[in-house]
Design a protein around this motif. Structure first.
Motif, PDB file in Angstrom:
ATOM      1  N   LYS A 129       4.012 -14.394 -10.637  1.00 29.66           N
ATOM      2  CA  LYS A 129       3.672 -13.251  -9.786  1.00 29.66           C
ATOM      3  C   LYS A 129       4.818 -12.978  -8.814  1.00 29.66           C
ATOM      4  CE  LYS A 129      -0.513 -12.158 -11.042  1.00 29.66           C
ATOM      5  NZ  LYS A 129      -0.791 -10.852 -11.606  1.00 29.66           N
ATOM      6  N   THR A 130       5.215 -11.719  -8.745  1.00 31.90           N
ATOM      7  CA  THR A 130       6.232 -11.326  -7.772  1.00 31.90           C
ATOM      8  C   THR A 130       5.531 -10.840  -6.513  1.00 31.90           C
ATOM      9  OG1 THR A 130       6.324  -9.096  -8.695  1.00 31.90           O
ATOM     10  CG2 THR A 130       7.923 -10.701  -9.547  1.00 31.90           C
ATOM     11  N   PHE A 131       6.164 -11.064  -5.369  1.00 35.77           N
ATOM     12  CA  PHE A 131       5.511 -10.693  -4.123  1.00 35.77           C
ATOM     13  C   PHE A 131       6.525 -10.268  -3.071  1.00 35.77           C
ATOM     14  CE2 PHE A 131       6.612 -15.112  -3.598  1.00 35.77           C
ATOM     15  CZ  PHE A 131       6.981 -15.226  -2.261  1.00 35.77           C
ATOM     16  N   MET A 132       6.020  -9.463  -2.135  1.00 33.12           N
ATOM     17  CA  MET A 132       6.736  -9.110  -0.925  1.00 33.12           C
ATOM     18  C   MET A 132       5.856  -9.559   0.229  1.00 33.12           C
ATOM     19  SD  MET A 132       9.279  -7.801   0.759  1.00 33.12           S
ATOM     20  CE  MET A 132      10.213  -6.987  -0.526  1.00 33.12           C
ATOM     21  N   VAL A 133       6.475 -10.109   1.233  1.00 36.89           N
ATOM     22  CA  VAL A 133       5.719 -10.493   2.423  1.00 36.89           C
ATOM     23  C   VAL A 133       5.714  -9.324   3.395  1.00 36.89           C
ATOM     24  CG1 VAL A 133       5.698 -12.008   4.445  1.00 36.89           C
ATOM     25  CG2 VAL A 133       6.158 -12.953   2.171  1.00 36.89           C
ATOM     26  N   MET A 134       4.522  -8.980   3.859  1.00 33.96           N
ATOM     27  CA  MET A 134       4.431  -8.021   4.957  1.00 33.96           C
ATOM     28  C   MET A 134       4.644  -8.880   6.192  1.00 33.96           C
ATOM     29  SD  MET A 134       3.144  -6.511   7.676  1.00 33.96           S
ATOM     30  CE  MET A 134       1.731  -7.560   7.938  1.00 33.96           C
ATOM     31  N   GLY A 135       5.821  -8.741   6.798  1.00 34.75           N
ATOM     32  CA  GLY A 135       6.249  -9.647   7.849  1.00 34.75           C
ATOM     33  C   GLY A 135       5.621  -9.417   9.204  1.00 34.75           C
ATOM     34  N   GLN A 136       5.069  -8.266   9.437  1.00 28.10           N
ATOM     35  CA  GLN A 136       4.409  -7.980  10.712  1.00 28.10           C
ATOM     36  C   GLN A 136       3.948  -6.527  10.675  1.00 28.10           C
ATOM     37  OE1 GLN A 136       6.785  -7.522  14.516  1.00 28.10           O
ATOM     38  NE2 GLN A 136       5.851  -9.533  14.857  1.00 28.10           N
ATOM     39  N   VAL A 137       2.773  -6.277  11.202  1.00 23.70           N
ATOM     40  CA  VAL A 137       2.275  -4.910  11.296  1.00 23.70           C
ATOM     41  C   VAL A 137       1.874  -4.657  12.746  1.00 23.70           C
ATOM     42  CG1 VAL A 137      -0.104  -5.505  10.636  1.00 23.70           C
ATOM     43  CG2 VAL A 137       0.716  -3.172  10.270  1.00 23.70           C
ATOM     44  N   CYS A 138       2.181  -3.467  13.236  1.00 31.60           N
ATOM     45  CA  CYS A 138       1.862  -3.130  14.620  1.00 31.60           C
ATOM     46  C   CYS A 138       1.679  -1.626  14.757  1.00 31.60           C
ATOM     47  CB  CYS A 138       2.992  -3.597  15.541  1.00 31.60           C
ATOM     48  SG  CYS A 138       2.649  -3.349  17.299  1.00 31.60           S
ATOM     49  N   LYS A 150       2.042  -0.163  -0.450  1.00 37.24           N
ATOM     50  CA  LYS A 150       1.636  -0.409  -1.845  1.00 37.24           C
ATOM     51  C   LYS A 150       2.331   0.569  -2.788  1.00 37.24           C
ATOM     52  CE  LYS A 150      -2.639  -1.088  -3.029  1.00 37.24           C
ATOM     53  NZ  LYS A 150      -4.105  -1.061  -3.119  1.00 37.24           N
ATOM     54  N   GLU A 151       2.354   1.839  -2.417  1.00 37.14           N
ATOM     55  CA  GLU A 151       3.003   2.844  -3.264  1.00 37.14           C
ATOM     56  C   GLU A 151       4.491   2.565  -3.405  1.00 37.14           C
ATOM     57  OE1 GLU A 151       2.071   6.540  -1.332  1.00 37.14           O
ATOM     58  OE2 GLU A 151      -0.049   6.432  -1.895  1.00 37.14           O
ATOM     59  N   ALA A 152       5.138   2.190  -2.318  1.00 31.89           N
ATOM     60  CA  ALA A 152       6.583   1.976  -2.331  1.00 31.89           C
ATOM     61  C   ALA A 152       6.982   0.725  -3.096  1.00 31.89           C
ATOM     62  CB  ALA A 152       7.114   1.895  -0.896  1.00 31.89           C
ATOM     63  N   LEU A 153       6.128  -0.284  -3.119  1.00 25.61           N
ATOM     64  CA  LEU A 153       6.505  -1.573  -3.693  1.00 25.61           C
ATOM     65  C   LEU A 153       5.893  -1.880  -5.052  1.00 25.61           C
ATOM     66  CD1 LEU A 153       6.277  -3.814  -0.491  1.00 25.61           C
ATOM     67  CD2 LEU A 153       8.239  -2.530  -1.364  1.00 25.61           C
ATOM     68  N   SER A 154       4.935  -1.081  -5.489  1.00 23.67           N
ATOM     69  CA  SER A 154       4.169  -1.415  -6.697  1.00 23.67           C
ATOM     70  C   SER A 154       5.012  -1.520  -7.960  1.00 23.67           C
ATOM     71  CB  SER A 154       3.039  -0.413  -6.907  1.00 23.67           C
ATOM     72  OG  SER A 154       3.571   0.875  -7.175  1.00 23.67           O
ATOM     73  N   ASP A 155       6.137  -0.843  -8.015  1.00 20.66           N
ATOM     74  CA  ASP A 155       6.962  -0.928  -9.222  1.00 20.66           C
ATOM     75  C   ASP A 155       7.817  -2.200  -9.261  1.00 20.66           C
ATOM     76  OD1 ASP A 155       8.541   0.024  -7.097  1.00 20.66           O
ATOM     77  OD2 ASP A 155       9.917   1.052  -8.456  1.00 20.66           O
ATOM     78  N   ARG A 156       7.954  -2.898  -8.134  1.00 24.60           N
ATOM     79  CA  ARG A 156       8.793  -4.102  -8.086  1.00 24.60           C
ATOM     80  C   ARG A 156       8.029  -5.389  -7.825  1.00 24.60           C
ATOM     81  NH1 ARG A 156      12.898  -2.917  -3.575  1.00 24.60           N
ATOM     82  NH2 ARG A 156      13.454  -5.069  -3.957  1.00 24.60           N
ATOM     83  N   PHE A 157       6.844  -5.280  -7.223  1.00 24.75           N
ATOM     84  CA  PHE A 157       6.117  -6.478  -6.804  1.00 24.75           C
ATOM     85  C   PHE A 157       4.653  -6.392  -7.202  1.00 24.75           C
ATOM     86  CE2 PHE A 157       9.655  -5.804  -3.889  1.00 24.75           C
ATOM     87  CZ  PHE A 157      10.319  -7.020  -4.001  1.00 24.75           C
TER      88      PHE A 157
END
Length: 176
Positions: A100-109, A128-135
């Motif tokens: 599984k490939t993943f991106m960490v959401m490092g902080q939300v504010c 989700k839309e921006a990253l769905s093709d890579r992760f």
């Protein structure tokens, strides 16, 4: 004027993220506000934020041309750059299904004047839309004391992958 969602692309975007971050770190907040509104755990430098943005641009929400919310994209290549997050990356590697490939959401504010307007949900939808093709997955963790943040994440579809302890705190490792 509607909120506009997109990717951080300029030094000004990064500086506005840091200004918003600074306002929401525990030393700037009373215990009552931390309990009611939530809080941030990590303080970034402009250099680190910029390097992270070069690998995968952060997600931002703008209103009237100003950053009013953000969700940071932290590629696993940065797993050693912030000491308090090392345990999280170790937990991710040990817990995620292989392949599984993943991106960490490092902080939300979200700026306090713009909360409860759907921006949190909009940031994650854009991410989700921006990253769905890579992760395959978006992964993050929430300090167990930050109930507001944990509840908000669970409400938009995150699932608890694991609860663990590190640095004397309970952490929830969650995935979307």
């Amino acid at each position: 004027m509607p909120v506009e969602y997109g990717r951080a692309g300029t030094d000004q975007d990064l500086k506005e993220i840091l200004l918003l971050q600074e306002k929401n770190l525990p030393p700037q907040l009373t215990e009552e506000i931390r309990e009611r509104e939530g809080f941030l755990t990590v303080s970034h430098t402009l250099d680190l934020l910029g390097r992270m943005n070069e690998v995968c641009p952060h997600i931002i929400a703008r209103k009237k041309g100003r950053v009013v919310g953000y969700a940071l994209c932290m590629h696993p290549d940065f797993s050693e750059d912030i000491p308090i997050l090392r345990a999280m990356f170790n937990q991710i590697r040990a817990s995620l299904p292989s392949g599984k490939t993943f991106m960490v959401m490092g902080q939300v504010c979200i700026d306090k004047d713009y909360r409860k307007q759907g921006i949190f949900r909009g940031l994650y939808r854009t991410m989700k839309e921006a990253l769905s093709d890579r992760f395959d997955l978006i992964v993050t963790e929430v300090d167990g004391r930050n109930r507001r943040s944990l509840e908000a994440h669970l409400a938009i579809g995150f699932q608890v992958l694991k609860k663990y302890q590190s640095d004397g705190r309970d952490w929830y490792l969650i995935i979307l």
